[in-house]
Motif scaffolding. Structure first.
Motif, PDB file in Angstrom:
ATOM      1  N   UNK A  77       8.105   6.577   0.439  1.00  0.00           N
ATOM      2  CA  UNK A  77       9.414   5.952   0.600  1.00  0.00           C
ATOM      3  C   UNK A  77       9.684   5.633   2.067  1.00  0.00           C
ATOM      4  N   UNK A  78      10.737   4.849   2.296  1.00  0.00           N
ATOM      5  CA  UNK A  78      11.044   4.398   3.649  1.00  0.00           C
ATOM      6  C   UNK A  78      12.517   4.626   3.971  1.00  0.00           C
ATOM      7  N   UNK A  79      12.791   4.812   5.253  1.00  0.00           N
ATOM      8  CA  UNK A  79      14.158   4.837   5.762  1.00  0.00           C
ATOM      9  C   UNK A  79      14.324   3.654   6.702  1.00  0.00           C
ATOM     10  N   UNK A  80      15.451   2.992   6.654  1.00  0.00           N
ATOM     11  CA  UNK A  80      15.641   1.876   7.565  1.00  0.00           C
ATOM     12  C   UNK A  80      16.955   1.166   7.342  1.00  0.00           C
ATOM     13  N   UNK A  81      17.248   0.255   8.234  1.00  0.00           N
ATOM     14  CA  UNK A  81      18.473  -0.542   8.133  1.00  0.00           C
ATOM     15  C   UNK A  81      18.307  -1.803   8.981  1.00  0.00           C
ATOM     16  N   UNK A  83      15.045  -1.701  11.366  1.00  0.00           N
ATOM     17  CA  UNK A  83      14.242  -0.490  11.514  1.00  0.00           C
ATOM     18  C   UNK A  83      13.676  -0.141  10.148  1.00  0.00           C
ATOM     19  N   UNK A  84      12.388   0.194  10.098  1.00  0.00           N
ATOM     20  CA  UNK A  84      11.758   0.584   8.851  1.00  0.00           C
ATOM     21  C   UNK A  84      10.734   1.671   9.149  1.00  0.00           C
ATOM     22  N   UNK A  85      11.022   2.892   8.709  1.00  0.00           N
ATOM     23  CA  UNK A  85      10.170   4.030   9.033  1.00  0.00           C
ATOM     24  C   UNK A  85       9.715   4.705   7.743  1.00  0.00           C
ATOM     25  N   UNK A  99       0.833  -1.201   0.000  1.00  0.00           N
ATOM     26  CA  UNK A  99       0.000   0.000   0.000  1.00  0.00           C
ATOM     27  C   UNK A  99       0.867   1.250   0.000  1.00  0.00           C
ATOM     28  N   UNK A 100       1.877   1.271   0.856  1.00  0.00           N
ATOM     29  CA  UNK A 100       2.782   2.422   0.925  1.00  0.00           C
ATOM     30  C   UNK A 100       3.559   2.586  -0.373  1.00  0.00           C
ATOM     31  N   UNK A 101       4.072   1.486  -0.907  1.00  0.00           N
ATOM     32  CA  UNK A 101       4.871   1.555  -2.134  1.00  0.00           C
ATOM     33  C   UNK A 101       4.041   2.075  -3.292  1.00  0.00           C
ATOM     34  N   UNK A 102       2.806   1.575  -3.426  1.00  0.00           N
ATOM     35  CA  UNK A 102       1.947   2.018  -4.528  1.00  0.00           C
ATOM     36  C   UNK A 102       1.543   3.485  -4.386  1.00  0.00           C
TER      37      UNK A 102
END
Length: 408
Positions: free
Chosen positions: A181-185, A276-278, A174-177
């Motif tokens: 975008x995301x920040x994480x590691x 982490x995925x924000x 849902x977010x990708x479509x």
């Protein structure tokens, strides 16, 4: 323009159905679209998975009529003990001890097994006349416009909704479509998750033991059982998880200690890579994200599901209040209120868990000395200790009505 449903919730884990139930008392039609089959969501046997629900999360479940179905299977968490040390050497003399008796509201939270919470959610959803569940159904495309959002399913059919809620996890489609975008590691750590039975009573005490490879949480379940969330380096975790049960316990015992007597496994064993995925935003046009879709954090404080429940309570309140004012709850103005309410809290949680993991998952002697002294200071100051207790119970911050025990 006609709509097939008012709110389409993508994801049928825990957050999606909980959101649907929180909105079930409204006049809205809600559809849950779940890529998984229904039978994978409600296993009857104990598989070792459990959740630490903060006091405010329990209030949410009470508010949506679900707590009564799980209360008899829930274990109150009356105390939390936080220590530092190395496996086989015992804990440091500096520690933090939080007791629920220092706050007026009651236990800081409850431990609930996945099998009871999930089954209660599914049964309540099935009984709600304005909730429809579509299992084994995948969303492959979405297109938002000024009045609503059109979802295209894998079988080619389309569904029109006023709002789409992404509750589909860290790899949220849902977010990708929606172009979020995301920040994480990755942390290079893996959580080993299981439950153990032990000889002696736990007395409702939760333990968090910080070791150089990662923390070990021992969380009380009903009876003489505890839930284990044990973080190791990814390589060590893979090696440990591959061991037979008896050897797995041999590795766990020096970390666990003997304060609860002899231990044995109770249920299956799992591993989860830690990261982490924000999401950069919790909203887009006609889209709102909640739970892991918006913020996947380290389990060091056990707050992942509780943060998701806060998202649910806040989003429900925004939707209901917008309706009462005659507003379009799926429009940008309403969704901006949800974003403003939850974004800072979730970013702060991500930062806190990331910082705590980096602070405690190392064996630098100077850092160890500083953090041990810090824990000792917190444990010795009643005012500061009470702040941490209220944080563990979820009582700090701007709470939605459902988390204050009030109706929507």
């Amino acid at each position: 323009m006609s709509f097939d449903t008012d709110i389409a919730i993508v994801g049928g884990g825990l957050n999606g159905p909980a959101l649907a139930l929180a909105l079930a008392g409204t006049a809205l039609n809600i559809t849950i679209i779940d890529a998984q089959a229904a039978q994978t969501r409600a296993a009857a046997d104990f598989d070792g998975r459990s959740y630490a629900l903060a006091l405010t999360s329990v209030r949410l479940l009470e508010g949506i009529g679900l707590w009564e179905a799980v209360a008899e299977h829930a274990q109150p968490m009356l105390e939390i003990k936080v220590t530092d040390g190395r496996a086989g050497e015992g804990p440091s003399p500096f520690f933090m001890h939080f007791d629920h008796a220092e706050i007026e509201e009651g236990p800081m939270g409850h431990m609930v097994q996945d099998r009871y919470l999930r089954a209660a959610l599914m049964q309540a959803v099935e009984a709600a006349p304005n909730i429809t569940v579509m299992n084994k159904t995948e969303v492959v495309a979405q297109e938002a416009d000024i009045t609503g959002i059109t979802l295209t399913l894998a079988n080619g059919t389309q569904m029109r909704a006023r709002l789409c809620v992404g509750a589909d996890g860290r790899a949220s489609g849902t977010a990708a479509r929606a172009g979020i975008k995301r920040t994480g590691w990755a942390y290079g750590q893996t959580a080993l998750v299981c439950a153990v039975a032990h000889e002696l009573p736990h007395n409702g005490i939760a333990h968090q033991f910080f070791m150089p490879p990662g923390p070990l949480a021992i969380l009380p379940l009903t009876g003489h059982r505890s839930s284990i969330v044990w973080s190791e380096t990814a390589a060590n975790a893979a090696r440990i998880h591959a061991l037979p049960d008896a050897q797995y316990l041999d590795v766990l015992r020096p970390r666990f200690g003997d304060f609860l007597g002899e231990i044995e496994l109770a249920g299956a064993r799992y591993t989860y890579p830690l990261s982490l995925s924000l999401a950069h935003s919790m909203v887009a046009e006609r889209v709102a994200l909640l739970g892991d879709s918006a913020h996947g954090v380290h389990p060091i404080a056990g707050q992942g599901l509780n943060a998701g429940f806060r998202d649910i309570a806040a989003l429900c309140e925004v939707i209901v209040d917008a309706q009462r004012r005659g507003e379009d709850f799926g429009a940008g103005v309403a969704l901006a209120r949800y974003q403003e309410w939850r974004r800072f809290d979730n970013a702060s949680l991500a930062l806190a868990t990331d910082s705590f993991n980096k602070l405690f998952s190392n064996d630098n002697p100077l850092i160890r000395m500083a953090r041990d002294i810090g824990m000792g200071v917190i444990g010795a100051l009643p005012g500061l200790r009470r702040t941490f207790i209220r944080e563990a119970a979820g009582l700090n911050g701007d709470l939605p009505r459902l988390m204050r025990g009030l109706p929507l």
